[in-house]
Design a protein around this motif. Structure first.
Motif, PDB file in Angstrom:
ATOM      1  N   ASP A 124      23.081  28.859  34.001  1.00 38.40           N
ATOM      2  CA  ASP A 124      24.209  28.281  34.738  1.00 38.40           C
ATOM      3  C   ASP A 124      25.451  28.144  33.865  1.00 38.40           C
ATOM      4  O   ASP A 124      26.576  28.304  34.345  1.00 38.40           O
ATOM      5  N   GLU A 125      25.279  27.812  32.591  1.00 39.24           N
ATOM      6  CA  GLU A 125      26.430  27.687  31.699  1.00 39.24           C
ATOM      7  C   GLU A 125      27.113  29.035  31.496  1.00 39.24           C
ATOM      8  O   GLU A 125      28.345  29.123  31.435  1.00 39.24           O
ATOM      9  N   GLU A 126      26.326  30.091  31.410  1.00 38.63           N
ATOM     10  CA  GLU A 126      26.911  31.431  31.289  1.00 38.63           C
ATOM     11  C   GLU A 126      27.703  31.782  32.546  1.00 38.63           C
ATOM     12  O   GLU A 126      28.791  32.372  32.468  1.00 38.63           O
ATOM     13  N   LYS A 127      27.193  31.414  33.717  1.00 36.46           N
ATOM     14  CA  LYS A 127      27.917  31.655  34.969  1.00 36.46           C
ATOM     15  C   LYS A 127      29.261  30.934  34.965  1.00 36.46           C
ATOM     16  O   LYS A 127      30.280  31.476  35.410  1.00 36.46           O
ATOM     17  N   ILE A 128      29.264  29.715  34.460  1.00 37.49           N
ATOM     18  CA  ILE A 128      30.512  28.951  34.397  1.00 37.49           C
ATOM     19  C   ILE A 128      31.526  29.634  33.485  1.00 37.49           C
ATOM     20  O   ILE A 128      32.706  29.763  33.824  1.00 37.49           O
ATOM     21  N   ILE A 129      31.069  30.107  32.313  1.00 37.80           N
ATOM     22  CA  ILE A 129      31.968  30.764  31.364  1.00 37.80           C
ATOM     23  C   ILE A 129      32.561  32.035  31.971  1.00 37.80           C
ATOM     24  O   ILE A 129      33.762  32.304  31.845  1.00 37.80           O
ATOM     25  N   ILE A 130      31.730  32.814  32.679  1.00 34.24           N
ATOM     26  CA  ILE A 130      32.241  34.045  33.299  1.00 34.24           C
ATOM     27  C   ILE A 130      33.242  33.708  34.403  1.00 34.24           C
ATOM     28  O   ILE A 130      34.275  34.375  34.552  1.00 34.24           O
ATOM     29  N   ASN A 131      32.971  32.663  35.174  1.00 28.46           N
ATOM     30  CA  ASN A 131      33.936  32.239  36.202  1.00 28.46           C
ATOM     31  C   ASN A 131      35.248  31.793  35.575  1.00 28.46           C
ATOM     32  O   ASN A 131      36.324  32.035  36.127  1.00 28.46           O
ATOM     33  N   PHE A 132      35.188  31.117  34.416  1.00 32.39           N
ATOM     34  CA  PHE A 132      36.421  30.760  33.701  1.00 32.39           C
ATOM     35  C   PHE A 132      37.189  32.030  33.305  1.00 32.39           C
ATOM     36  O   PHE A 132      38.414  32.073  33.374  1.00 32.39           O
ATOM     37  N   HIS A 133      36.450  33.048  32.877  1.00 30.91           N
ATOM     38  CA  HIS A 133      37.071  34.319  32.509  1.00 30.91           C
ATOM     39  C   HIS A 133      37.785  34.934  33.709  1.00 30.91           C
ATOM     40  O   HIS A 133      38.948  35.382  33.616  1.00 30.91           O
ATOM     41  N   LEU A 134      37.116  34.955  34.850  1.00 28.74           N
ATOM     42  CA  LEU A 134      37.703  35.503  36.072  1.00 28.74           C
ATOM     43  C   LEU A 134      38.933  34.694  36.494  1.00 28.74           C
ATOM     44  O   LEU A 134      39.973  35.256  36.859  1.00 28.74           O
ATOM     45  N   GLU A 135      38.798  33.374  36.442  1.00 32.46           N
ATOM     46  CA  GLU A 135      39.935  32.504  36.806  1.00 32.46           C
ATOM     47  C   GLU A 135      41.138  32.770  35.930  1.00 32.46           C
ATOM     48  O   GLU A 135      42.273  32.863  36.398  1.00 32.46           O
ATOM     49  N   GLU A 136      40.892  32.911  34.620  1.00 32.22           N
ATOM     50  CA  GLU A 136      42.007  33.139  33.694  1.00 32.22           C
ATOM     51  C   GLU A 136      42.686  34.475  33.971  1.00 32.22           C
ATOM     52  O   GLU A 136      43.905  34.599  33.880  1.00 32.22           O
ATOM     53  N   HIS A 137      41.887  35.493  34.319  1.00 32.87           N
ATOM     54  CA  HIS A 137      42.451  36.810  34.605  1.00 32.87           C
ATOM     55  C   HIS A 137      43.418  36.750  35.788  1.00 32.87           C
ATOM     56  O   HIS A 137      44.456  37.408  35.790  1.00 32.87           O
ATOM     57  N   TYR A 138      43.075  35.952  36.813  1.00 32.09           N
ATOM     58  CA  TYR A 138      43.879  35.913  38.032  1.00 32.09           C
ATOM     59  C   TYR A 138      44.969  34.841  38.012  1.00 32.09           C
ATOM     60  O   TYR A 138      45.880  34.881  38.833  1.00 32.09           O
ATOM     61  N   LEU A 139      44.901  33.874  37.103  1.00 29.75           N
ATOM     62  CA  LEU A 139      45.738  32.679  37.195  1.00 29.75           C
ATOM     63  C   LEU A 139      47.228  32.985  37.180  1.00 29.75           C
ATOM     64  O   LEU A 139      47.986  32.515  38.019  1.00 29.75           O
ATOM     65  N   PHE A 140      47.679  33.776  36.213  1.00 27.11           N
ATOM     66  CA  PHE A 140      49.103  34.067  36.101  1.00 27.11           C
ATOM     67  C   PHE A 140      49.410  35.523  36.451  1.00 27.11           C
ATOM     68  O   PHE A 140      50.536  35.974  36.327  1.00 27.11           O
ATOM     69  N   SER A 141      48.403  36.256  36.839  1.00 32.52           N
ATOM     70  CA  SER A 141      48.578  37.637  37.252  1.00 32.52           C
ATOM     71  C   SER A 141      47.623  37.881  38.412  1.00 32.52           C
ATOM     72  O   SER A 141      46.640  37.189  38.579  1.00 32.52           O
ATOM     73  N   LYS A 142      47.932  38.868  39.198  1.00 32.65           N
ATOM     74  CA  LYS A 142      47.101  39.248  40.345  1.00 32.65           C
ATOM     75  C   LYS A 142      47.220  38.252  41.497  1.00 32.65           C
ATOM     76  O   LYS A 142      47.836  38.543  42.484  1.00 32.65           O
ATOM     77  N   SER A 143      46.620  37.073  41.379  1.00 31.70           N
ATOM     78  CA  SER A 143      46.613  36.162  42.520  1.00 31.70           C
ATOM     79  C   SER A 143      46.231  34.750  42.104  1.00 31.70           C
ATOM     80  O   SER A 143      45.111  34.506  41.660  1.00 31.70           O
ATOM     81  N   ALA A 144      47.171  33.825  42.257  1.00 28.61           N
ATOM     82  CA  ALA A 144      46.877  32.422  41.979  1.00 28.61           C
ATOM     83  C   ALA A 144      45.863  31.875  42.978  1.00 28.61           C
ATOM     84  O   ALA A 144      45.071  30.994  42.665  1.00 28.61           O
ATOM     85  N   ASP A 145      45.863  32.395  44.215  1.00 25.47           N
ATOM     86  CA  ASP A 145      44.864  31.990  45.208  1.00 25.47           C
ATOM     87  C   ASP A 145      43.468  32.411  44.767  1.00 25.47           C
ATOM     88  O   ASP A 145      42.499  31.664  44.931  1.00 25.47           O
ATOM     89  N   SER A 146      43.360  33.626  44.193  1.00 32.14           N
ATOM     90  CA  SER A 146      42.044  34.088  43.727  1.00 32.14           C
ATOM     91  C   SER A 146      41.531  33.220  42.590  1.00 32.14           C
ATOM     92  O   SER A 146      40.330  32.959  42.493  1.00 32.14           O
ATOM     93  N   ALA A 147      42.440  32.779  41.725  1.00 35.68           N
ATOM     94  CA  ALA A 147      42.029  31.900  40.628  1.00 35.68           C
ATOM     95  C   ALA A 147      41.342  30.647  41.171  1.00 35.68           C
ATOM     96  O   ALA A 147      40.360  30.161  40.595  1.00 35.68           O
TER      97      ALA A 147
END
Length: 636
Positions: A43-66
């Motif tokens: 579960d901790e690894e899943k959280i880290i990967i979700n943080f990675h995905l969130e960071e990718h979308y946060l200021f680029s692509k889509s703030a809604d996706s983040a």
């Protein structure tokens, strides 16, 4: 535990380093990341990967996706008792709403959620590292201060700035990002940004200089050039400001930063009266808004295009962009008050001119006739000018009054004519419009022998635009089947998305009431309050989720609670808890929760009267600036 934590932080740091370069962003693969989450049993690894995905979308692509990936983190953390990750998830949800989506009240709500979860972590003995306990708290105070700064409440923002340890404001961690030397740079940049939002440009400039020295050495982040450009604009050094913003356009991988810079470049060119450049950079913002939602930039671009096309005499284009601007804005600009201020300034100028002429008359009697003539022509000029302004203003006022009345009639026509009459439930509802027509909405749908559905919503914007969204929502809800609340939201979201009303959104929650329980699902609405008669306590139920119309095929969470005799459900829009007093301080959600708890024995109608009496006292004679809507259901 500390060994595992060190491993996780190391993984996060590696991800952060990879994501710092444009080439790494090019290698980003959404499918691979989602596959890793699906295959992982950690579960901790899943959280880290979700943080990675969130960071990718946060200021680029889509703030809604983040927000999707942040919500994933929050759900995993709660379901698996990994609540130590909640402060980071809540913090970045708050900053996404504040910095990108322009929803400052919701950003403030999540900032306080981050603070509460941080305090709980500390109480339970968990901190990111023993050496950074205080710096960790600094980040929570910073996020709340940033929300208040953007809400225009300087006093509350400064209050939370003062809670930060002054010895550590240069090194506080950006939650979940403050690893290695990045923490030093990010803290300087963030404090510079905060003081800029507070319009304290001297302090902002101080932290810009500190961050700039660090940035020149490490090239970690280009956003410092945006803040520098803002400060240069305040000093009216527009060409230098443009040079700084152009650095972002050339080098930044982030859509949000590019849109913000292009918006500011257009503002500079507007002041420099270079119309073609205003059009070029404003259109760049609008073009990028098709794939990324940065509210402040889109509003600014439409407003600038209206102004420049008006100067060029292209009325059709000017009307197009001012219509888009009015449909997008959350808080309509009060043109009437502006005209009154302008007229007052003009009157004062005329008085000053008359005074100078009278003094000239006494001092130079030989120029008496000339002075009178000058005064006459000045008076004639200003008199004609004022008469014309009054004529135009009256026509505009009449048009606005008619439009507001039509919008208000439309809003009221969407509401139920009466509340359901039930032998098992005491139901009361209330709505009070703001000075401008908002988009609040409530409704009831009954399925005999099955359930009662209670709806409460708030459309973005004001006037006719929000009325359109409410109409679409009501049409989509008509004839709804007896489905779970979150399933209804899923179907309704697709209806709203298919109609495509641009950037308009609808926040909505649905309570499905059965004989001994209720189910709640929410799309970006304030918390629902549940008064439990047996314990005389109130539970604040907040469900994260995007507003309707945000993303296609969005799924929504739901919560089920027991509903026994004497229990109360309170649905509301944000108009009551966020009502400001004369100093700008909000009424506050906690104050509301306590008031409900103290008056749980009231009838549904009686509780509404208690709540409204309290908020009216808080408003101190002001009219509420946003719609106030309440739906109260009590089990008999």
């Amino acid at each position: 535990m500390m060994k595992n934590l060190s491993k996780i932080i190391a993984i996060a740091f590696c991800i952060l380093l990879v994501n710092q370069t444009a080439s790494a962003q090019d290698k980003f693969n959404l499918a691979d990341s989602l596959k890793k989450i699906e295959q992982s049993t950690n579960d901790e690894e899943k959280i880290i990967i979700n943080f990675h995905l969130e960071e990718h979308y946060l200021f680029s692509k889509s703030a809604d996706s983040a927000l999707i990936y942040l919500n994933n983190i929050i759900k995993i953390a709660k379901d698996t008792k990994l609540e130590k990750y909640l402060p980071a998830a809540y913090t970045w949800t708050a900053l996404d709403y504040i910095w990108n989506l322009g929803n400052y009240p919701l950003g403030l709500a999540y900032a306080f959620e981050a603070l509460k979860s941080k305090q709980k972590n500390i109480k339970e003995g968990y901190v990111i590292s023993d050496a950074n306990l205080d710096t960790d708290m600094n980040q929570s105070y910073f996020t709340i201060a940033a929300a208040y700064a953007n809400l225009g409440n300087k006093d509350k923002s400064v209050e939370f700035i003062n809670k930060m340890d002054p010895k550590l404001t240069d090194t506080f961690y950006i939650e979940g990002r403050g690893l290695s030397s990045m923490g030093d740079f990010n803290s300087k940049k963030a404090i510079a940004q905060l003081y800029r939002d507070l319009k304290d440009y001297d302090k902002s400039g101080l932290y810009v200089r500190k961050a700039f020295e660090f940035n020149k050495k490490s090239r970690l982040d280009n956003y410092i050039y945006v803040i520098t450009g803002d400060l240069l604009m305040q000093k009216k050094r527009y060409k230098e400001a443009i040079e700084n913003f152009q650095i972002i356009l050339t080098n930044s991988p982030y859509d949000k930063d590019i849109m913000e810079s292009a918006s500011h470049i257009a503002e500079c060119y507007m002041i420099l009266d270079e119309k073609d450049s205003v059009i070029k950079y404003s259109n760049k913002v609008i073009d990028m808004s098709k794939t990324y939602r940065y509210t402040a930039g889109i509003l600014s671009a439409n407003k600038l295009l209206f102004a420049v096309y008006k100067k060029l005499g292209k009325q059709d284009s000017a009307i197009k962009y001012i219509t888009q601007y009015e449909a997008l804005r959350d808080n309509e600009f009060d043109n009437i008050k502006v005209n009154e201020v302008q007229n007052q300034i003009l009157s004062e100028q005329l008085k000053d001119e008359e005074t100078r002429e009278l003094e000239l008359k006494h001092q130079k009697t030989l120029n008496y006739s000339i002075g009178i003539s000058i005064l006459f022509f000045i008076g004639l000029y200003f008199g004609l000018s004022q008469a014309q302004k009054r004529k135009v203003k009256k026509a505009e006022d009449n048009r606005r009054i008619q439009e507001l009345q039509a919008a208000r009639d439309l809003q009221l026509s969407m509401l139920p004519k009466k509340t359901p009459q039930r032998t098992d439930l005491d139901i009361a509802s209330f709505i009070r419009s703001s000075t401008e027509v908002g988009g609040d909405y409530y409704d009831f749908f009954e399925h005999k022998g099955t359930a009662l559905y209670s709806i409460c919503g708030d459309a973005t914007g004001h006037g006719v635009a929000s009325g359109m969204m409410v109409s679409v929502t009501k049409a989509g809800l008509n004839g709804i089947d007896a489905l779970p609340a979150n399933t209804i939201l899923h179907k309704l979201n697709n209806v709203v998305k298919n109609i495509d009303l641009g950037t308009l959104r609808m926040s909505l929650n649905i309570v499905q009431i059965k004989s001994t329980e209720f189910e709640l699902s929410s799309a970006a609405m304030p918390p629902v309050y549940h008064y439990v008669a047996a314990t005389n306590k109130v539970e604040e139920i907040l469900i994260q989720g995007l507003p309707l119309g945000g993303l296609r095929e969005e799924h929504f969470d739901s919560i089920t609670r027991n509903f026994n005799k004497g229990d109360i459900i309170i649905q509301l829009s944000d108009g009551l808890p966020e009502a400001p007093n004369l100093t700008g301080e909000m009424y506050d959600y906690e104050r509301l929760r306590q008031l409900i708890e103290n008056n749980g024995t009231e009838t549904a109608e009686g509780l509404i009267k208690v709540l409204m009496a309290s908020v009216d006292e808080w408003l101190q004679g002001q009219h509420n600036p946003d719609d106030i809507t309440l739906v109260v259901i009590k089990k008999k």
